[in-house]
Design an enzyme around this catalytic site. Structure first.
Site, mmCIF file in Angstrom:
data_model
loop_
_atom_site.group_PDB
_atom_site.id
_atom_site.type_symbol
_atom_site.label_atom_id
_atom_site.label_comp_id
_atom_site.label_asym_id
_atom_site.label_seq_id
_atom_site.Cartn_x
_atom_site.Cartn_y
_atom_site.Cartn_z
ATOM 1 N N HIS A 5 30.934 37.222 36.321
ATOM 2 C CA HIS A 5 31.070 37.833 37.652
ATOM 3 C C HIS A 5 29.731 38.301 38.236
ATOM 4 O O HIS A 5 29.326 37.815 39.307
ATOM 5 C CB HIS A 5 32.106 38.958 37.621
ATOM 6 C CG HIS A 5 32.078 39.868 38.805
ATOM 7 N ND1 HIS A 5 32.426 39.440 40.077
ATOM 8 C CD2 HIS A 5 31.712 41.173 38.931
ATOM 9 C CE1 HIS A 5 32.281 40.457 40.920
ATOM 10 N NE2 HIS A 5 31.846 41.509 40.260
ATOM 11 N N HIS A 21 25.057 45.198 38.645
ATOM 12 C CA HIS A 21 25.848 46.066 39.531
ATOM 13 C C HIS A 21 27.072 46.705 38.872
ATOM 14 O O HIS A 21 27.530 47.753 39.312
ATOM 15 C CB HIS A 21 26.225 45.347 40.835
ATOM 16 C CG HIS A 21 27.444 44.477 40.757
ATOM 17 N ND1 HIS A 21 27.386 43.149 40.424
ATOM 18 C CD2 HIS A 21 28.760 44.751 40.963
ATOM 19 C CE1 HIS A 21 28.603 42.636 40.435
ATOM 20 N NE2 HIS A 21 29.463 43.592 40.759
ATOM 21 N N GLU A 71 29.123 51.300 35.718
ATOM 22 C CA GLU A 71 30.520 51.678 35.844
ATOM 23 C C GLU A 71 31.378 51.168 34.686
ATOM 24 O O GLU A 71 32.271 51.876 34.221
ATOM 25 C CB GLU A 71 31.072 51.127 37.162
ATOM 26 C CG GLU A 71 32.537 51.466 37.301
ATOM 27 C CD GLU A 71 32.980 51.529 38.728
ATOM 28 O OE1 GLU A 71 32.273 50.971 39.579
ATOM 29 O OE2 GLU A 71 34.023 52.146 38.976
ATOM 30 N N ASP A 72 31.125 49.944 34.232
ATOM 31 C CA ASP A 72 32.056 49.309 33.301
ATOM 32 C C ASP A 72 31.552 49.205 31.861
ATOM 33 O O ASP A 72 32.279 48.719 31.002
ATOM 34 C CB ASP A 72 32.413 47.894 33.799
ATOM 35 C CG ASP A 72 33.192 47.953 35.104
ATOM 36 O OD1 ASP A 72 33.780 49.015 35.387
ATOM 37 O OD2 ASP A 72 33.199 46.951 35.836
HETATM 38 MN MN MN Z 1 31.640 43.703 40.766
#
Ligand code: MN
Length: 714
Positions: free
Chosen positions: A48, A72, A76-77
């Protein structure tokens, strides 16, 4: 999966100064951090960010954007922290990644307030660095491409709706046209698959029996242009399904009626050749009226330039033709990104280009809560929005249907109050003219102008509405004051005293009022009665019935006094010797803002400046004549009515209010008789005609405080 060196090579192709080390480092970092994570599609998660980076490379963006794209989702992940990013990739990249990370939450929120807050963050973040928005848009594009893998229909639809409402308009706004088109198409497929499928099936059908037709059109256009010694590149494409769909909805037309579903593009060498190509096409084919647009001399807000025209082209096919230079084509295709090709990084801080983001921020600061902000932005800003510009290039966003008055109030309240019209794209237009996207609006003002109540009926923004209402209330107060003054005079006479403001001092004290005007206004509005006033002025005097005959006498002398002010012509600004007509369409009355239209041989026709008819003269500003009423115009006739009124608080106010609302003006008012419960008034009203007087009488009759009303001397 895209290989590390492929990405670097792709960027190097358009940017020899590629940050190879940075991209390689980000590639490996993100791949390791995402590790064995998987997408809904079953693909490794790392595919992704890699696809997002690739999309940005398609748009020829700088290395910083590519690195940000790769990273990016790491903060967050994965277990990566912003501190890690800062240490490994520097302050700049960390700031960009942080910006995108903050925005990622926008799609997960179902709560409206949180969505609004996140949207606020989006605007804030992109106002700092537009690359945050670019990465976010690429992220959204890839997520929309893989939307089909998301199991929950609810979240699919929400993503699609957000894409339609927020991301596609943002992409368009910064000129990323191919992204915008694809985002819209993907969202359309989710939101209305039936409509999209039926349009695509029909397009395929058309193509299967008409493929040669568009080839023939291209060949014929090419020939036409060559004959004018133009070396042009001609191509044709179908319009997008969604744009055909909206056209079908807008025109309420069936698919069959939409003949211009093909758009042809002509690319030539210079601006001069654009206009020559236009001339050649217009010379060879029948022009469809109303379809020509010159976005070269007036570019769209996002910088788009082209000539658009519609003709009945080769093979009798209705076609749209877009004519542009190579450079204009680059901007049309790559938008903002095209700037990176010439001056890398500069566009980030190009203040002029992104004035619209600052104005978004202004709205954000003014709006009360986040919820309200969403109303202002998501709903007003994108779905039903027109973007207009001041002559200095400042952007003003207004809801669809907004008029010159809305624009003027958006600029400044004072500008709105004194607005008499505008120059829209250089043409004079009346205040009620509706604005279109990209209009440049120069508001014309006059010191003497004040808002007219009719404005309230056509303005589209709450801001304008509120301001107009407030000023009309103030004007109403003026009416109450003049009415109250008459009541006070009558009361003085009743009390056997000569009227003076000085004599009212004890009254002010008694009713705890500041100024004489406050007193008159309260009296005019009926907050207290004439009898109460008299009881203070002359405590012992009993109210007596005034003789009607005397009053009429007094009325006459007042009227004849006013007559001395009559001037030969009621208008200022006329050309001597010209005949004056009053337009039947808008019935100008003294006090209205007016504009004269000169017709040679016929003189001047006077219209109310709001009159819709004036739009017909917008292309001939030389015929517009700035006229105004003389201060004391007595063109209006005076009608006299006799009213029997209940003696209740507010009754007099209601009368003056109704008369004012119907456009009448009280020039004189006397009490002819009074009892405890009722009193009788004689009111002189300035009107423009007997019909007008009849309308006012009808309106008064509808008022419950009025017992009887009849015309005097009829
Ligand atoms: Mn994304």
């Amino acid at each position: 999966m895209i290989r590390q060196f492929e990405l670097v090579e792709k960027v190097r192709d358009y940017d020899p100064a590629v940050n190879e080390v940075g991209i390689n480092k980000a590639y490996i970092f993100a791949m390791q951090k995402h590790g064995s994570q998987r997408r809904a599609s079953g693909d490794p998660y790392f595919s992704h960010p890699l696809e997002v980076a690739w999309l940005l490379a398609d748009m020829r963006l700088d290395s910083g954007s590519i690195i940000t794209a790769l990273l990016h989702d790491t903060v967050e992940d994965t277990d990566a922290s912003l501190t890690d990013i800062k240490r490994l990739f520097g302050e700049d990249i960390a700031r960009l990644v942080d910006g995108v990370t903050k925005l990622n939450k926008i799609e997960i929120q179902s709560d409206r307030t949180k969505q609004a807050e996140n949207f606020r963050k989006l605007v804030l973040a992109m106002s700092e660095d537009i690359r945050v928005l670019l990465v976010k848009l690429a992220d959204r594009l890839h997520n929309m491409r893989t939307l089909g893998f998301v199991k929950s229909e609810v979240s699919r639809r929400r993503s699609a709706a957000e894409t339609m409402d927020i991301y596609a308009p943002l992409a368009e706004r910064i000129g990323m046209q191919p992204w915008r088109d694809e985002l819209v198409d993907l969202a359309f497929a989710e939101l209305n698959p039936d409509a999209r499928n039926s349009i695509i099936t029909r397009l395929e059908l058309l193509r299967s029996n008409g493929r040669d037709l568009s080839e023939k059109v291209i060949v014929a256009l090419h020939k036409t242009l060559s004959e004018s010694a133009l070396n042009a590149e001609v191509s044709g494409r179908e319009k997008a399904a969604y744009s055909i769909w909206t056209k079908m909805q807008r025109k309420a037309a069936p698919f069959e009626a939409l003949t211009d579903i093909m758009a042809f593009r002509v690319i030539v060498g210079s601006v001069e050749e654009c206009y020559r190509a236009l001339g050649a096409i217009h010379g060879a084919y029948q022009v469809l009226p109303g379809r020509f647009k010159d976005y070269i001399s007036t570019p769209k807000p996002n910088g788009y330039q082209s000539l658009h025209t519609g003709v009945i082209g080769p093979e009798r096919m209705r076609i749209e033709v877009q004519i542009r230079t190579r450079e204009m084509h680059e901007i049309a295709e790559y938008g903002l990104a095209s700037h990176w090709r010439y001056k890398q990084g500069d566009a980030v801080h190009d203040g002029k280009q992104f004035a619209w983001i600052r104005s978004l921020l202004d709205i954000l600061d003014e709006a009360g809560g986040a919820e309200e902000f969403l109303e202002h932005t998501k709903l007003e800003m994108f779905q039903d929005q027109v973007f207009c510009f001041t002559p200095k290039g400042d952007l003003i966003g207004l809801p669809n249907g907004a008029t010159v008055v809305d624009f003027a109030y958006a600029v400044h309240s004072e500008v709105g109050d004194h607005c008499v019209g505008a120059r829209i794209n250089g043409r004079i237009a009346p205040v009620r003219s509706k604005l279109s996207n990209g209009d440049e609006v120069e508001v014309l003002t006059s010191k003497n102008k004040t808002p007219s109540p009719e404005w309230g009926q056509f303005v589209a923004t709450g801001r304008a509405k509120a301001r107009i209402r407030r000023l009309i209330r103030l004007e109403q107060r003026d009416q109450y004051i003049s009415l109250g003054r008459e009541v006070a005079k009558a009361a003085a006479a009743e009390a056997g005293q000569n009227f003076s403001e000085r004599m009212l001092r004890p009254v002010l004290k008694k009713f705890k009022l500041e100024t004489h005007d406050d007193l008159f206004a309260a009296l005019g509005e009926g907050l207290f009665t004439e009898a109460e006033l008299i009881s203070v002025l002359a405590p012992k005097a009993a109210p007596s019935i005034t003789k009607v005959g005397e009053d009429r006498q007094a009325g006459k002398s007042a009227a004849s006094q006013e007559n001395t002010n009559v001037k030969a012509l009621p208008l200022k600004g006329l050309i001597p010797g010209m005949a004056v007509h009053y337009a039947r369409c808008c019935h100008p009355l003294p006090g209205d803002q007016i504009i004269g239209i000169v017709t040679s041989g016929k003189g001047v026709t006077v219209h109310v400046s709001d009159c819709a008819t004036l739009e017909a003269f917008s292309h001939t500003p030389e015929r517009w004549l700035d006229v105004d009423w003389e201060e004391k115009s007595l063109e209006r006739r005076v009608g006299r009515v006799r009213i029997t009124l209940q003696n209740s608080p507010g009754a007099l106010g209601a009368v003056s209010n109704t008369i004012g609302r119907q456009g009448g003006n009280i020039s004189n008012l006397r009490f002819s008789s009074r009892a405890e419960d009722f009193f009788e008034l004689i009111v002189d009203i300035e009107v423009d005609s007997l019909d007008h007087l009849a309308i006012i009488i009808a309106a008064l009759r509808a008022d419950s405080v009025i017992t009887t009303i009849e015309r005097e001397g009829a």
